[in-house]
Write a protein that holds these residues in place. Structure first.
Motif, mmCIF file in Angstrom:
data_model
loop_
_atom_site.group_PDB
_atom_site.id
_atom_site.type_symbol
_atom_site.label_atom_id
_atom_site.label_comp_id
_atom_site.label_asym_id
_atom_site.label_seq_id
_atom_site.Cartn_x
_atom_site.Cartn_y
_atom_site.Cartn_z
ATOM 1 N N VAL A 9 33.605 28.808 96.909
ATOM 2 C CA VAL A 9 32.427 28.083 95.953
ATOM 3 C C VAL A 9 31.584 27.555 97.061
ATOM 4 O O VAL A 9 30.216 27.723 97.181
ATOM 5 N N LEU A 10 32.013 27.075 98.414
ATOM 6 C CA LEU A 10 30.908 26.540 99.309
ATOM 7 C C LEU A 10 30.127 27.576 99.873
ATOM 8 O O LEU A 10 28.859 27.432 100.108
ATOM 9 N N VAL A 13 27.591 28.627 97.043
ATOM 10 C CA VAL A 13 26.450 27.504 96.920
ATOM 11 C C VAL A 13 25.642 27.379 98.124
ATOM 12 O O VAL A 13 24.454 27.007 98.036
ATOM 13 N N ILE A 16 23.098 30.121 97.877
ATOM 14 C CA ILE A 16 22.163 29.551 96.741
ATOM 15 C C ILE A 16 21.143 28.424 97.541
ATOM 16 O O ILE A 16 19.927 28.678 97.260
ATOM 17 N N GLY A 17 21.770 27.662 98.072
ATOM 18 C CA GLY A 17 20.970 26.659 98.943
ATOM 19 C C GLY A 17 19.996 27.161 99.976
ATOM 20 O O GLY A 17 18.973 26.700 100.293
ATOM 21 N N LEU A 23 19.671 22.268 99.238
ATOM 22 C CA LEU A 23 20.852 21.956 99.590
ATOM 23 C C LEU A 23 20.861 22.693 101.229
ATOM 24 O O LEU A 23 20.165 23.656 101.519
ATOM 25 N N LEU A 28 26.746 24.687 104.418
ATOM 26 C CA LEU A 28 27.547 24.945 103.492
ATOM 27 C C LEU A 28 28.452 26.265 103.725
ATOM 28 O O LEU A 28 29.690 26.107 103.256
#
Length: 158
Positions: A9-10, A13, A16-17, A23, A28
């Protein structure tokens, strides 16, 4: 197993960041891989984390060096980039997410307009700055994907 899901998940994300500069993308990705590697406490985990962090460090340096060199070569001063960055930050709060991009473009254009005195001369500098930002994002995305690929490769192989 839980660490792997949280790590995944990190990492996702984080990727995507990178594309949505809200983000800290590479941070991440690194955190996700660390969440997986540290509890393993074995050679594979430490090697994967080390390789991923090395990729992220090198990619982070390249992300600033290459576009910065291209901007210097095209004659766009550092002052212009700083004004663009400041207006980008202001724009982010005025118009969430896309305001960062809009504020940056406006800041670079206005700075170059003030410096060069003509819209016709300011626009090419603005395009050079936009190209540099685009390359910076591409380099960061490639870095994040490469670090994630190292981690996924370890998941599959080990």
């Amino acid at each position: 197993m839980t660490e792997t899901v949280i790590a995944g998940v990190l990492v996702v994300v984080g990727i995507i960041g990178i594309l949505l500069p809200v983000l800290p993308g590479l941070l991440l990705v690194a955190a996700g891989i660390a969440v997986w590697a540290v509890p393993r406490n074995d050679a594979v985990g430490w090697w994967v984390l080390g390789i991923a962090l090395a990729i992220i460090v090198v990619g982070s340096v390249v992300k600033y060096v290459l576009p910065g060199r291209r901007l210097r070569d095209s004659g766009v001063p550092t002052r212009t980039m700083l004004i663009g960055a400041l207006l980008g930050i202001v724009g982010f709060f005025v118009v969430p997410v896309i305001g960062l991009f809009l504020g940056f473009v406006l800041g670079v254009y206005l700075s170059e307009l003030q410096r060069l005195g003509s819209g016709a001369l300011a626009w090419p500098s603005t395009k050079h700055a936009l190209a540099a930002v685009g390359w910076s994002i591409v380099i960061e995305l490639f870095t994040g994907l490469l670090a994630a690929a190292v981690w996924v490769g370890a998941l599959i192989a080990f």
